[in-house]
Design an enzyme around this catalytic site. Structure first.
Site, PDB file in Angstrom:
ATOM      1  CD  GLU A   1      -3.105   0.884   2.170  1.00  0.00           C
ATOM      2  OE1 GLU A   1      -4.293   0.976   1.833  1.00  0.00           O
ATOM      3  OE2 GLU A   1      -2.747   0.667   3.348  1.00  0.00           O
TER       4      GLU A   1
ATOM      5  CG  HIS B   1       7.660 -29.615   3.438  1.00  0.00           C
ATOM      6  ND1 HIS B   1       8.346 -30.791   3.216  1.00  0.00           N
ATOM      7  CD2 HIS B   1       8.143 -29.109   4.607  1.00  0.00           C
ATOM      8  CE1 HIS B   1       9.184 -31.008   4.219  1.00  0.00           C
ATOM      9  NE2 HIS B   1       9.080 -29.998   5.075  1.00  0.00           N
TER      10      HIS B   1
ATOM     11  CE  LYS C   1     -11.140   3.289   1.825  1.00  0.00           C
ATOM     12  NZ  LYS C   1     -10.696   4.230   2.882  1.00  0.00           N
TER      13      LYS C   1
END
Length: 527
Positions: free
Chosen positions: A323, A352, A454
């Site tokens: 950000e 793994h 937004k």
């Protein structure tokens, strides 16, 4: 000196250690020459100067015309005014005292029962910071039990309410929103408040707000007589809020040491404030990021803490780094598309999983290993294979296997994980992010992409209401019918809205095939 990843001389020359912090930083397995890193010293003259201006109170978040003051939280004496310093100290004291009163039972619920749980409602840094605190530091059966709602997923909200069903009356509801207008925490808050009221449970006397003075949330909490309101200053951004009330309240409620957390961050701030480039850990760390990615972020950052308690740290860094550094424009208004992608989980689990690709696949990353030297004070490992030694061996083995293929890495080693060292670790990365942003001439403290998201979401929510109202009024509508009434450019959004609203919902009659959006005709049935 050269770029050899296995040079002992290079390791010794670039190993940083601080005996007050008991933290090591090794950048020797980043592929750079002494000439390349020395060339950055001149750049850091301006970098250090910019950081000094920021700490002195310069307007650094230009978009919002705000100062950036999270460094003041750890050392109020450097804040630009005595008023700010007094407010910071008062906030710390208020949180510490409140935590003690909750834990020792001086503050109880309306039924005179002691609080047992916390339901934390916050998104972004307002959720990740507290989660990192509790996951990293909370000891078994110490303090209150924490649950988190950091999204508006209906299943998450319903599951948390079900899990807490028998304990809701002794649960503190903490709502974090600086402005009080962020949709996700507001919606979650309203749902939980309504649930409590429907079930004759207390909300107001159990609710706590962390917000700016005079925000929407502040006014709501004040008018409804919530249990407590803690201050969240306008000069504290979400991704750097962990040493504000946002991080300190969880520390208080799990009975951990707020002073040590602040002290660790403050001492790291001191270490990263010095202008001696090669003895400044954040300068070394940000230089390593810059050199390995050619200053363009072309390599991903893979974060591998070799301790389960730090598993959330990868997510925390993902927000802090991406950000802050993911920016389209530099300060000159030029398109640069900067950023460093961050992912990770924990070692040795990841050995793994994707470490196979890291060693043998595309070379587009660098690793950050995080190592801890301490062992639990327990006798369960006596006369048995010591898991700490194996974990250390797995880390060193992975690091060696990567460097043998010229895959680059950084290693950070902590003596132990506690409030002090976690505060220091966070402060190190905060400063490194700031330094890197200065090196590439971007603003680390704005987030235009987040704001654009937004606004786009708000537009969709508005269309949702329009479509719902249209169908409520009666009649059959195709997607083309609806878009012709609203906006012909939003056909795809209208399809998504209708699918979410109508698929599997018996209140709607759907004609046509969902695989062929143009064939759909939808009508709301009379209830």
């Amino acid at each position: 000196m050269n770029g050899d990843l296995n040079s002992w001389d290079k390791f010794c020359n670039y190993l940083w250690f601080d005996k007050k912090l008991n933290i090591w930083l090794d950048i020797s397995k980043i592929n750079f020459t002494s000439k390349e890193i020395n060339n950055l010293e001149d750049k850091f003259v301006d970098v250090f100067s910019s950081m000094k201006e920021l700490e002195n109170g310069a307007i650094s978040n230009i978009d919002e015309n705000r100062q950036v003051g999270h460094y003041w939280l750890r050392n109020p004496s450097i804040s630009p005014s005595s008023k700010i310093a007094e407010e910071i100290r008062a906030d710390i004291n208020a949180i510490s005292e409140f935590g003690k009163q909750i834990l020792n039972g001086d503050i109880k619920n309306k039924n005179n029962k002691q609080y047992t749980d916390v339901l934390w409602i916050g998104i972004g840094g307002s959720g990740l910071g507290p989660l990192l605190i509790t996951e990293s530091l909370q000891k078994c059966s110490r303090g209150l039990n924490f649950s988190y709602i950091d999204n508006v997923d209906p299943f998450l909200i319903s599951e948390k309410l079900e899990e807490l069903s028998e304990k809701l009356s002794t649960t503190l509801f903490v709502v974090v929103s600086k402005s009080g207008g962020t949709p996700e925490p507001r919606i979650a808050m309203e749902i939980i408040k309504s649930h409590c009221e429907k079930n004759s449970l207390e909300w107001n006397s159990n609710a706590i707000a962390i917000t700016m003075k005079d925000s929407k949330l502040f006014k709501k909490a004040t008018s409804e007589y919530w249990l407590k309101i803690f201050n969240l200053q306008d000069w504290v951004g979400g991704r750097t809020s962990i040493t504000s009330s946002v991080g300190l309240l969880p520390l208080a409620l799990i009975n951990e040491n707020i002073s040590e957390f602040i002290k660790g961050a403050s001492l790291m701030d001191e270490a990263t404030r010095i202008s001696d480039f090669k003895n400044n850990p954040a300068a070394l760390l940000s230089s390593a990021w810059y050199l390995t990615g050619d200053g363009t972020g072309k390599r991903d950052m893979v974060v591998l803490p070799y301790r389960d308690r730090l598993q959330v740290f990868s997510k925390y860094l993902q927000q802090l780094v991406m950000e802050s550094l993911g920016k389209k424009f530099n300060r000159n208004g030029e398109v640069v598309n900067q950023g460093i992608s961050v992912f990770g989980n924990k070692g040795s689990t990841d050995q793994h999983a994707y470490v196979q690709q890291l060693r043998d696949g595309i070379d587009n990353f660098f690793c950050i290993f995080i190592e801890l030297l301490d062992t639990p004070s327990t006798n369960i490992f006596d006369d048995k294979e010591n898991p700490k030694e194996y974990l250390s061996g797995f880390l060193q083995g992975t690091r060696s296997a990567l460097s043998s293929e010229n895959r680059q890495s950084i290693t950070i080693t902590l003596e132990k994980l506690n409030c002090f060292s976690l505060g220091a670790l966070i402060a190190l990365f905060e400063r490194a992010v700031s330094f890197y942003a200065e090196l590439v001439n971007i603003n680390a403290y704005d987030q235009p992409g987040v704001e654009a998201g937004k606004k786009a979401a708000a537009n969709i929510i508005e269309y949702q209401q329009k479509v719902s109202n249209l169908l409520d009024a009666g009649g059959e509508y195709s997607i083309n019918d609806i878009t012709s009434l609203f906006d012909n450019s939003v056909s795809e959004s209208i399809f998504f809205i209708l699918r979410e609203m109508c698929f599997g919902n018996d209140n709607y009659l759907v004609k046509g095939d969902w695989s062929n959006p143009n064939s759909l005709v939808i009508q709301k049935l009379n209830s």
